[in-house]
Motif scaffolding. Structure first.
Motif, short mmCIF file in Angstrom:
data_model
loop_
_atom_site.label_atom_id
_atom_site.label_comp_id
_atom_site.label_asym_id
_atom_site.label_seq_id
_atom_site.Cartn_x
_atom_site.Cartn_y
_atom_site.Cartn_z
N ILE A 72 33.22 87.45 71.43
CA ILE A 72 33.54 88.60 70.58
C ILE A 72 34.16 89.68 71.46
N GLN A 73 35.41 90.04 71.20
CA GLN A 73 36.03 91.17 71.87
C GLN A 73 35.98 92.36 70.93
N ILE A 74 35.43 93.47 71.42
CA ILE A 74 35.21 94.67 70.63
C ILE A 74 36.13 95.76 71.15
N GLY A 75 36.88 96.40 70.25
CA GLY A 75 37.80 97.40 70.74
C GLY A 75 38.31 98.35 69.68
N ASP A 76 39.47 98.94 69.98
CA ASP A 76 40.09 99.95 69.12
C ASP A 76 41.42 99.42 68.61
N SER A 77 42.42 100.28 68.50
CA SER A 77 43.71 99.84 67.96
C SER A 77 44.40 98.82 68.86
N HIS A 78 44.10 98.84 70.17
CA HIS A 78 44.66 97.83 71.07
C HIS A 78 44.22 96.42 70.66
N ILE A 79 43.05 96.33 70.01
CA ILE A 79 42.51 95.04 69.59
C ILE A 79 42.77 94.77 68.12
N GLN A 80 42.83 95.80 67.28
CA GLN A 80 43.04 95.57 65.85
C GLN A 80 44.33 94.80 65.62
N ALA A 81 45.37 95.09 66.38
CA ALA A 81 46.64 94.37 66.22
C ALA A 81 46.53 92.90 66.61
N ASP A 82 45.56 92.57 67.45
CA ASP A 82 45.24 91.19 67.85
C ASP A 82 46.39 90.51 68.60
N ILE A 83 47.19 91.28 69.31
CA ILE A 83 48.22 90.67 70.15
C ILE A 83 47.63 90.38 71.53
N LEU A 84 46.99 91.38 72.13
CA LEU A 84 46.28 91.16 73.40
C LEU A 84 45.21 90.07 73.23
N SER A 85 44.30 90.29 72.28
CA SER A 85 43.20 89.33 72.07
C SER A 85 43.72 88.00 71.57
N GLY A 86 44.77 88.02 70.74
CA GLY A 86 45.35 86.77 70.25
C GLY A 86 45.95 85.94 71.36
N THR A 87 46.53 86.61 72.35
CA THR A 87 47.08 85.88 73.50
C THR A 87 45.96 85.20 74.28
N VAL A 88 44.87 85.92 74.52
CA VAL A 88 43.73 85.32 75.23
C VAL A 88 43.16 84.16 74.42
N ARG A 89 43.04 84.38 73.11
CA ARG A 89 42.50 83.32 72.23
C ARG A 89 43.32 82.04 72.38
N GLN A 90 44.62 82.15 72.25
CA GLN A 90 45.47 80.96 72.27
C GLN A 90 45.40 80.25 73.62
N LEU A 91 45.43 81.00 74.70
CA LEU A 91 45.41 80.37 76.02
C LEU A 91 44.07 79.69 76.30
N LEU A 92 42.97 80.35 75.95
CA LEU A 92 41.66 79.71 76.14
C LEU A 92 41.53 78.46 75.27
N GLN A 93 42.00 78.54 74.03
CA GLN A 93 41.85 77.39 73.14
C GLN A 93 42.74 76.23 73.55
N ARG A 94 43.90 76.50 74.11
CA ARG A 94 44.75 75.41 74.58
C ARG A 94 44.12 74.67 75.76
N ASN A 95 43.33 75.40 76.54
CA ASN A 95 42.78 74.79 77.75
C ASN A 95 41.33 74.33 77.60
N PHE A 96 40.60 74.88 76.62
CA PHE A 96 39.19 74.53 76.48
C PHE A 96 38.83 74.02 75.09
#
Length: 417
Positions: A72-96
């Protein structure tokens, strides 16, 4: 070319930027712009040993164990857009491994921005409350944004959009909602309006205010149709929706609310309690930008707020580990440099070091003091001086992923040589 410039070029070459907008890999901004202000040698997780349990779960995924690893990543507008967190999500899911899209909030229905990986709609009228307005009615739960409708036949449609090489179809839905005698029943329908499942307010489940249904097959779209079965049923109050596929892998939940601060998550009456239903192995706390915007005022309770939120999350999630991130440099009032960012950054690191918690220092990695000038010059920071462009957020997400994996590799070398 200096040694630092060579290191930066090598660092950028190691990044794979996942563009939710373009649906493809893109590193064009790295080739066109001068990125020498970055500090790649600082891109690591400090106190990474505290993440050993989390890294062990990732290792078990790599060994093809049938488990899932929720984050769970908890944040503000930097996270609501889900570009930063979405990038981490995709990379982790591709590898794990890909355990599903995770928690969503129907932002468009709530009249705010929503991630590009989902599309939501409704023809009904919904009351909305964001956690940053605690004086308004409606409780706040897991998503940080609450929606309520009093229309007996209201509908809500949600659709997930695949990422490159990742299928975000789902067959398991966990609905977070106010679950009492005043709540409407709901019918879950597929894209051609066939009934798939029913959700009622009377079922008893492990976690309060949740109902979980398993669908007969994977789908990318469902609709919820409200039904008034008794006169006492007058509303549906929705906190969030978790979408998973039942496969082993990472499930990366992102909770972000525009303008949010640590104190807003503390004031959210149901937020901490509902995190337990997601059973996270890791919390990533990415707040501080909005506290820094109050400069020259700095809340004397800021460190206490960090500590209180973490302690409350620990009570509900005793097996979770924690990673704090520092906010990147930014402006205030669009053009004025903001010394408050460095003050907030120092307070986060001081707390993390004192309590031996992991942290990721984006402020330093991104260039440190006045680096917002360079992020904006290179078209990575928007004109408002606070929010980043898509390539800017992608770069940050890639760097966070690289730091997590660097810590993971070190753990594996030590623990599983």
């Amino acid at each position: 070319m200096s040694l630092k410039e060579k290191i930066v070029i090598s660092f950028l070459a190691s990044l794979v930027v996942v563009s939710p907008l373009l649906g493809q890999d893109s590193l064009a901004f790295a080739e066109e712009n001068d990125m020498s202000f970055l500090d790649p040698e600082a891109n690591l997780i400090h106190n990474a040993v505290s993440l050993s349990d989390f890294y062990e779960k990732l290792y078990r995924l790599r060994k093809r164990e049938n488990i899932h690893v929720p984050i769970i990543q908890i944040g503000d507008s930097h996270i609501q857009a889900d570009i930063l967190s979405g990038t981490v999500r995709q990379l982790l899911q591709r590898n794990f491994g890909n355990g599903g899209r995770g928690l969503i909030v129907p932002g468009r229905v709530a009249r705010t921005n929503e991630p590009l990986s989902i599309a939501t709609s409704s023809s009904a009228s919904w009351e909305v409350k964001r956690m940053v307005f605690p004086e308004q009615p409606l409780p706040i739960g897991i998503g940080g944004i609450t929606l309520r409708t009093r229309q007996a036949n209201a509908n809500l449609t949600i659709k997930t959009l695949d990422a490159p090489s990742l299928d975000y179809g789902f067959n398991k839905i966990t609905l977070f909602f106010q679950k009492d005698f005043s709540s409407f029943h709901m019918v879950v329908k597929d894209s051609v309006s066939e009934n798939l499942a029913y959700i009622g307010p009377y079922t008893v489940e492990q976690f309060a205010n949740t109902s979980t249904v398993v669908l007969p097959a994977n789908t990318h779209q469902v609709s919820f149709q409200m039904l008034q079965s008794t006169p006492a049923q007058t509303q549906t109050t929705l906190f969030g929706i978790d979408l998973e596929n039942g496969n082993p892998g990472v499930v990366y939940h992102a909770v972000g609310v525009n303008a949010a601060k640590f104190r807003h998550y503390l004031a959210a009456s149901l937020f901490v309690e509902q995190t337990a239903a997601l059973a996270p192995d890791l919390f990533i706390l990415s707040l501080g930008t909005n506290e820094a915007l109050d400069y020259p005022y700095i809340d004397l309770q800021f460190t206490y707020q960090i500590e209180t939120l973490i302690e409350r999350l620990k009570v509900k999630n005793p097996n979770a580990t924690f990673l704090l991130t520092t906010p990147p440099d930014s402006y205030r009032r669009k053009t004025r440099r903001n010394p408050g960012v460095e003050i907030i950054r120092d307070k986060i690191i001081e707390y993390a070091d004192k309590h031996n918690l992991a942290y990721w220092d984006l402020y330093t990695i991104g260039g440190g003091k006045h680096s917002a000038d360079l992020w904006q010059k290179n078209k990575l920071l928007q004109k408002d001086g606070i929010h980043f462009t898509v390539p800017g957020y992608e770069l940050q997400g890639n760097m966070l992923y690289q730091a997590i994996v660097k810590g993971y590799d070190e753990y594996v070398q030590y623990r599983h040589p």
